[in-house]
Structures are given as C-alpha cells and as structure tokens.
Design an enzyme around this catalytic site. Structure first.
Site, PDB file in Angstrom:
ATOM      1  N   THR A 289       4.396  -2.454   3.515  1.00 48.80           N
ATOM      2  CA  THR A 289       4.659  -3.686   2.758  1.00 48.80           C
ATOM      3  C   THR A 289       3.429  -4.574   2.815  1.00 48.80           C
ATOM      4  O   THR A 289       2.638  -4.526   3.741  1.00 48.80           O
ATOM      5  CB  THR A 289       5.814  -4.503   3.354  1.00 48.80           C
ATOM      6  OG1 THR A 289       5.414  -5.034   4.625  1.00 48.80           O
ATOM      7  CG2 THR A 289       7.078  -3.679   3.498  1.00 48.80           C
TER       8      THR A 289
ATOM      9  N   TRP B 264      -6.726  -4.728   2.723  1.00 49.74           N
ATOM     10  CA  TRP B 264      -5.974  -5.906   3.182  1.00 49.74           C
ATOM     11  C   TRP B 264      -6.812  -7.178   3.086  1.00 49.74           C
ATOM     12  O   TRP B 264      -6.280  -8.253   2.852  1.00 49.74           O
ATOM     13  CB  TRP B 264      -5.498  -5.709   4.625  1.00 49.74           C
ATOM     14  CG  TRP B 264      -4.556  -4.560   4.781  1.00 49.74           C
ATOM     15  CD1 TRP B 264      -4.799  -3.388   5.432  1.00 49.74           C
ATOM     16  CD2 TRP B 264      -3.215  -4.457   4.272  1.00 49.74           C
ATOM     17  NE1 TRP B 264      -3.700  -2.568   5.351  1.00 49.74           N
ATOM     18  CE2 TRP B 264      -2.716  -3.200   4.653  1.00 49.74           C
ATOM     19  CE3 TRP B 264      -2.402  -5.312   3.523  1.00 49.74           C
ATOM     20  CZ2 TRP B 264      -1.426  -2.770   4.309  1.00 49.74           C
ATOM     21  CZ3 TRP B 264      -1.124  -4.890   3.186  1.00 49.74           C
ATOM     22  CH2 TRP B 264      -0.652  -3.632   3.574  1.00 49.74           C
TER      23      TRP B 264
ATOM     24  N   ARG C  44       0.845  -1.193   0.000  1.00 53.56           N
ATOM     25  CA  ARG C  44       0.000   0.000   0.000  1.00 53.56           C
ATOM     26  C   ARG C  44       0.880   1.243   0.000  1.00 53.56           C
ATOM     27  O   ARG C  44       1.891   1.311   0.716  1.00 53.56           O
ATOM     28  CB  ARG C  44      -0.884  -0.037   1.244  1.00 53.56           C
ATOM     29  CG  ARG C  44      -1.864   1.094   1.349  1.00 53.56           C
ATOM     30  CD  ARG C  44      -2.691   0.921   2.614  1.00 53.56           C
ATOM     31  NE  ARG C  44      -3.384   2.151   2.942  1.00 53.56           N
ATOM     32  CZ  ARG C  44      -3.677   2.539   4.183  1.00 53.56           C
ATOM     33  NH1 ARG C  44      -3.338   1.779   5.216  1.00 53.56           N
ATOM     34  NH2 ARG C  44      -4.299   3.664   4.403  1.00 53.56           N
TER      35      ARG C  44
ATOM     36  N   ASP D  59       0.238  10.079   4.273  1.00 50.61           N
ATOM     37  CA  ASP D  59      -0.303  10.057   5.625  1.00 50.61           C
ATOM     38  C   ASP D  59      -0.512  11.484   6.128  1.00 50.61           C
ATOM     39  O   ASP D  59      -0.142  12.452   5.472  1.00 50.61           O
ATOM     40  CB  ASP D  59       0.670   9.292   6.530  1.00 50.61           C
ATOM     41  CG  ASP D  59       0.002   8.835   7.817  1.00 50.61           C
ATOM     42  OD1 ASP D  59      -1.217   9.020   7.949  1.00 50.61           O
ATOM     43  OD2 ASP D  59       0.704   8.300   8.683  1.00 50.61           O
TER      44      ASP D  59
ATOM     45  N   GLU E 108       4.093   7.333   2.598  1.00 51.45           N
ATOM     46  CA  GLU E 108       4.205   6.123   3.401  1.00 51.45           C
ATOM     47  C   GLU E 108       4.064   4.892   2.528  1.00 51.45           C
ATOM     48  O   GLU E 108       3.296   4.882   1.566  1.00 51.45           O
ATOM     49  CB  GLU E 108       3.134   6.143   4.503  1.00 51.45           C
ATOM     50  CG  GLU E 108       3.192   4.944   5.420  1.00 51.45           C
ATOM     51  CD  GLU E 108       2.519   5.172   6.782  1.00 51.45           C
ATOM     52  OE1 GLU E 108       2.240   6.348   7.119  1.00 51.45           O
ATOM     53  OE2 GLU E 108       2.287   4.176   7.489  1.00 51.45           O
TER      54      GLU E 108
END
Lengths: 496, 67
Positions: free
Chosen positions: A66, A421, A53, A57, A63
């Site tokens: 992993t 996710w 991703r 931020d 950012e």
C-alpha cells in the site's frame, strides 16, 4: 507520534487448478497474472496511479504494497484495494490461459501458508521517531506482538503430524518465525525486522518493519491489529513505563500460544513469571486505556479499537468465542470450520477443512469464503464498497498523492518517468529529479514546477471518470487518471 | 508442542445425536429452525464454490518460498 505513517505489504499465494492434471507452474502463472502490469508499466515492479506498488517478489509471489497512509481506515481500504487488483488480474489471467488452450481457474489467496510448509508474509510498516530507544521499544513490543495473534490472528487448520493431532490454531505465521529481532527476512524471519530504510528523513525517523502478522480478510480485525499496535507504539514513544513482560523465549512462546486455542498456554518471562497470552495482552491493554484516558484519543477510532480489544480478550479468556466470531478472523474461520465439520461429520484432519481454511482467503468476491460469509452477515466490515473502489484509483492524502499526481501527469503527456517511495524523475530531465522526504507531504512545489514544464495541465488535461477508467482496463487501478485534450501543444523540449 | 488444543468437541460422523448448539436446537422454536436452514444453505453454497476434490486442491496449493 500523534500522526503516523503506516503501510502494509501483502504477499499472495497463487495457484492454477485445471479441470484435470497439474496446473501451470508458479513462475509461468505469475507471468500470466502480471502481463497487464507489464503492459501498463513496462515492468513487473511498478508504482501505480493510486501511489501503491505492485510487483512480483522472490518465488513468484504477487505482492501489493500500500501507499503510505496516515489514517487507519485509509490503510485498510488501500490494503483491500490490493485484493481487488489481484482479483481483477486473476480474471484476466484466467481468460488468457483459456485462450491459450488451457482450462481451469486461477486462485489468488491472501493467506500465509501453503500445503508444503512455505510461508509468505503480511508486513507492517510504522514510521517511528528516530529518538525512540530501540532496545526499550523491542522489550515492550515483542511480547505484545508474540501475543497479538489472539486478537488478530487469521486462524489455521493445522494438519496432523508426528507430534500432534489435527487442530485449530490462532495464527498462520507463528510457526514460521525464527527470531525475535534481526535484519534478515528470508533466512531467519524475525518478528521485528531492523532493516532501516525509513523512506523518509533518516535524521528524524526510522521505519519499524513488523513481519509477524497474519494476512487479514476481516477489515474489523485489521482495525484492531493496526490500531492496537499504533497505540502501543504511541505509549512507548511517550516513555510510559510498562510492566515487564519480556519473554525468555519469544519464538517458543509464539508457537505455544498459537497452538492452544483455549488460550491456556503459559509462557515464561525473563523474570521467571508465567503468564497466559490473555494476561500479557490485558496488562498492555490496561496501560493503553489509562494512557488514552489521560492524554485523550488521537483519532476517532480509538474507542472502537479499545472495545474490540477488550471483547477479544474476554472471548479467549472465557472460551466463549461467539463474542468475536463475526469480527476476528480466527474466530470467524473457526466457527465456519466447526459448522462444516459438525454438519458433515468430518474430523479436523479431513482435507476438506484445510481446503476451507485456504478458500477463506480467496480474494475472489464471488468464490472466496470470507466474502461469502460477509454477504450472509457472518462477518462484519468497517469499510464500504465505495471506499475500496476509491482506494483503487485515488492515493491517500500523504506523499502518495504527490507520487500519484506525478505518475499520472507524466503518463498523460507521454513523458517517461521513474518513481519510488521518495524519488520523482522525468527521464528526459534527469538533473531535475526530486526527492520528497516528508511522507506526510500531500503536495510539493518543486514537483509541481517540474510537472508544469510538461505543459499547461489546467487546460490540457481532463480527469477521466471512474467508469471511463474501468471500462477499458483489466483493473481500474491500472488505468490513466488523465486524458490529454486533443489539440494540446506537445510539451516543450527541455533546455540543456 | 505439548499443549495441543483439545477443545474440539467429539464428532460422531453422521451420528443421529446432534451435538453442536446449532444442530441441537433444530427441534426447537421456529427461529432455530430458520437458523438451521440458513446453515444448510450456507453449506450448500460452499459446496458449489469449492473444488470437489479437497485433497487435490490442498496438495496442489504449493508456493515457492517468499520475502
């Protein structure tokens, strides 16, 4: 857990140095940096084909999180791939800035502090069994994490202030930790964050979120950092009793240890004993070594981790930092700083040395001082260039592979989709959204069935080569894995 | 912060009494001459990649808060 899912989230510092005057403000610079990201994914917060991703931020920090990895080497390669992505984006931003009539260079620094005292993190995630007793876990893990900086810190040239002279410290982050355990990140910065978003089956797992770590440049240091933490967790999970090192004041201790590079700082436990960081680490390492000799190594790098760990403790204890000055970030950096200071006759308070500290973390492989040292054999690595390049395009063999395949296939067919996710959704088929709760799953039949509705993937998709992908992209990480073979039928419309 | 590290050796700015191990061995064998040359070349390379005004670079590197 013998198999564990890991991930690391790195926040990067970003700055523009024009030839004269002030650079672009952070938010404007971040927009330049993320322009190719927005062009690729229509958002500044996206998952990319390698499963990781990429996002902006709070405070305009770029950012990189992993993908979930189940192997330490994969994890470290994925993290380094993130540095390369940032470097590629920085080069593109620089070009565009020049086209818009500005001058100068764009720097992306993988460090944790700026010159005004702001700090940004390198957050580790470890999947742990829900059954782990959290109070017991934190009792062992906190003293481990408070002292871990002597084996895995990134080192820092600390400028003089009212109370102390300029000096070299083990850690970048130590001064920015305010609590042992809590659920906040911005306000109070705890060492262990209890925010419990497992991104997995919450009945069996929780996510341990550790925010105390320094960003590492050395892959060898990363191996020791994640490898030692995993071993300590493994031992906690197995219920092995361990000496009581619970600290009276973890936050005072972490600072005290960081600022005494001799390793001589003694910190008080709740039981009233006083130990140095080396003594605490050694107590834990002895337990871990015994545990490993009784139960066996659970992966092929365990021996290397244990050897490095022991050598790092010996280096701190003896004061002979040359034992680790090619392997552990703080010692690699300290040697460089000392060499420059000696050769040029500079005092540690000289801004040049603070600049060298920052430039050590420059992700630019030609300009960054860590990379320069590595080229000259003054820093070891556990990864090859190929492993890093591969990690830019290829998800690790975990749920990330499902995510990557989903994203790449949908993109090839021009089908709008959203992923995170856990979730996989084709915008045109909202009722068929799929949750994959098992982070170890490399493949999911339901996701395959859904993707097959887009077309005959076997005959219609052609996998593009690495060169083909890198030729036309700002960064190969933002390139499509598949090309749709021309003449292929458009996907069938969904039945409603 | 009571225990500040005092390990940094004293530096004599540009003094002619070299103190570090690297510098002290310069007069010695060819190997150490080579090492000194390597160090010189490293420092030269660093000078070429670093912005010359260190103070401006450091002061200019300011981020907003994170996380």
């Amino acid at each position: 857990m013998d198999r564990r899912v890991f991930g690391v989230e790195s926040e990067f510092g970003l700055t523009h140095r024009p030839e004269t005057g002030r650079g672009l403000p952070p938010d404007e610079l971040a927009r330049y940096l993320f322009r190719p990201v927005v062009e690729f994914g229509r958002s500044s917060n996206i998952f990319i084909p390698n499963g990781s991703r990429l996002y902006l931020d709070v405070g305009s920090h770029p950012e990189y999180a992993t993908a979930e990895c189940d192997d330490l080497i994969d994890l470290i390669a994925a993290d380094r791939a993130g540095e390369r992505v940032m470097h590629d984006l920085a080069l593109a931003a620089e070009e565009r800035i020049h086209r818009d009539g500005f001058t100068g260079q764009v720097y992306v620094l993988k460090n944790n502090v700026d010159s005004a005292g702001n700090s940004y993190g390198s957050h580790e995630n470890y999947l742990i069994p829900r059954t782990t007793h959290f109070r017991r876990l934190s009792g062992i893990l906190l003293p481990f994490l408070v002292t871990r900086q002597i084996i895995a810190g990134a080192g820092r040239v600390v400028p003089a202030d009212e109370s102390s002279q300029a000096h070299f410290a083990f850690s970048q982050r130590a001064d920015h930790m305010w609590e042992g355990i809590s659920s906040a990140t911005t306000r109070s910065r705890p060492i262990i964050n209890t925010r419990d978003e497992p991104h997995a089956d919450a009945a069996s797992h929780r996510r341990l979120h550790v925010i105390v770590g320094d960003s590492n440049m050395s892959t060898t240091t990363s191996l020791l950092r994640y490898g030692s933490t995993d071993l300590v967790l493994r031992m906690i999970e197995a219920g092995v009793p361990i000496d009581d090192f619970e600290l009276e004041n973890p936050i005072a201790a972490i600072r005290q240890i960081s600022h005494d590079i001799t390793g001589g700082a003694r910190v008080r436990t709740r039981a009233g004993d006083e130990f140095t960081a080396v003594q605490i680490q050694r107590g834990i390492l002895q337990r871990v070594s015994r545990f490993v000799s009784e139960r066996g190594a659970h992966h092929e790098h365990v021996d290397r981790v244990l050897q490095l760990w022991e050598r790092a403790l010996e280096a701190v204890e003896s004061g002979d930092h040359s034992l680790i000055d090619q392997d552990i970030d703080w010692a690699i950096k300290k040697r460089l700083v000392q060499d420059v200071a000696t050769q040029k006759g500079l005092d540690l308070s000289h801004p040049r040395l603070e600049q060298i500290d920052m430039a050590y973390h420059d992700v630019n492989p030609h300009r960054g001082l860590f990379h320069l040292l590595a080229r000259r054999g003054r820093a070891t690595s556990i990864l090859t260039e190929e492993q890093i390049s591969q990690a830019m395009t290829t998800p690790p063999p975990t749920r990330a592979a499902v995510r990557g395949e989903f994203l790449s296939t949908a993109r090839a067919y021009g089908a709008e989709c959203t992923v995170d996710w856990v979730h996989h959704k084709l915008t045109g088929r909202p009722l068929e959204a799929i949750m994959v709760k098992d982070p170890f799953a490399q493949q999911d039949d339901r996701v395959d069935t859904l993707l097959n509705k887009l077309g005959d993937r076997q005959s219609q998709l052609r996998e593009r080569s690495f060169d083909e992908r890198s030729d036309n992209a700002v960064t190969v990480a933002l390139s499509d894995k598949y090309a749709l073979i021309t003449g292929a039928e458009p996907p069938e419309p969904p039945l409603i | 912060m009571s225990a500040q590290p005092q390990k940094q050796p004293h530096r004599h700015g540009g003094g002619d009494q070299p103190e570090s191990a690297d510098a002290a061995q310069v007069q010695g064998n060819p190997q150490s001459t080579e090492r000194a040359a390597e160090l010189d070349s490293l420092l030269d390379e660093i000078d070429t990649v670093l912005e010359s005004n260190a103070e401006e670079f450091v002061k200019g590197f300011v981020q907003k808060g994170g996380q």
